[in-house]
Design a protein around this motif. Structure first.
Motif, PDB file in Angstrom:
ATOM      1  N   MET A  79      35.740  41.751  45.275  1.00 28.24           N
ATOM      2  CA  MET A  79      35.228  41.929  46.635  1.00 28.24           C
ATOM      3  C   MET A  79      36.346  41.815  47.660  1.00 28.24           C
ATOM      4  N   PHE A  80      37.209  40.829  47.474  1.00 25.62           N
ATOM      5  CA  PHE A  80      38.316  40.615  48.401  1.00 25.62           C
ATOM      6  C   PHE A  80      39.226  41.845  48.441  1.00 25.62           C
ATOM      7  N   TYR A  81      39.517  42.388  47.282  1.00 22.98           N
ATOM      8  CA  TYR A  81      40.390  43.563  47.235  1.00 22.98           C
ATOM      9  C   TYR A  81      39.729  44.808  47.826  1.00 22.98           C
ATOM     10  N   VAL A  82      38.425  44.925  47.723  1.00 21.19           N
ATOM     11  CA  VAL A  82      37.745  46.045  48.380  1.00 21.19           C
ATOM     12  C   VAL A  82      37.959  45.953  49.887  1.00 21.19           C
TER      13      VAL A  82
ATOM     14  N   VAL B 116      43.113  49.428  44.679  1.00 25.31           N
ATOM     15  CA  VAL B 116      43.032  48.106  44.049  1.00 25.31           C
ATOM     16  C   VAL B 116      43.848  48.081  42.758  1.00 25.31           C
ATOM     17  N   ALA B 117      43.722  49.109  41.941  1.00 26.75           N
ATOM     18  CA  ALA B 117      44.471  49.159  40.688  1.00 26.75           C
ATOM     19  C   ALA B 117      45.978  49.163  40.955  1.00 26.75           C
ATOM     20  N   GLU B 118      46.400  49.938  41.952  1.00 26.82           N
ATOM     21  CA  GLU B 118      47.825  50.009  42.277  1.00 26.82           C
ATOM     22  C   GLU B 118      48.319  48.702  42.876  1.00 26.82           C
TER      23      GLU B 118
ATOM     24  N   VAL C  10      43.375  44.005  38.390  1.00 22.49           N
ATOM     25  CA  VAL C  10      41.983  44.117  38.823  1.00 22.49           C
ATOM     26  C   VAL C  10      41.610  45.595  38.750  1.00 22.49           C
ATOM     27  N   THR C  11      40.595  45.894  37.970  1.00 27.46           N
ATOM     28  CA  THR C  11      40.095  47.262  37.897  1.00 27.46           C
ATOM     29  C   THR C  11      38.628  47.254  38.311  1.00 27.46           C
TER      30      THR C  11
END
Length: 105
Positions: A13-16, A34-36, A42-43
């Motif tokens: 959620m934080f990365y979104v 997010v993946a990069e 985190v995927t």
């Protein structure tokens, strides 16, 4: 005791939210960001991502800005930025506590 909705964000959620700080993105762009950013640590699969996006829309943390066929674009709201900042401060406090514990404070 029940927990308030989204009082603490999961890492995903934080990365979104982080992904939307720089501008509007569709789901595929969010997942790629997010993946990069996390070097693959985190995927976000479609089920996880769209569950998060739906919950964030319900909580007014993000808003849908455009729909082109199946492609939906999202933007972070002021409330979403506030949530991001609160979570960032919570994580910083965790780090400060851990560092103090390591020093024996």
């Amino acid at each position: 005791m029940s927990k308030k909705a989204l009082e603490i964000l999961t890492e995903s959620m934080f990365y979104v939210l982080i992904s939307l700080l720089s501008g509007e993105k569709c789901g595929t762009e969010i997942s790629a960001f997010v993946a990069e950013r996390t070097a693959g640590r985190v995927t976000l699969g479609p089920g996880t991502l769209y569950t998060i996006l739906s919950k964030f829309e319900d909580e007014k943390l993000i808003r849908e800005t455009m729909v082109e066929g199946r492609r939906r674009t999202y933007a972070i709201t002021a409330r979403g930025r506030d949530m991001y900042r609160a979570e960032l401060e919570r994580l910083r406090a965790c780090i400060r506590d851990a560092e103090a514990a390591e020093r024996g404070d």
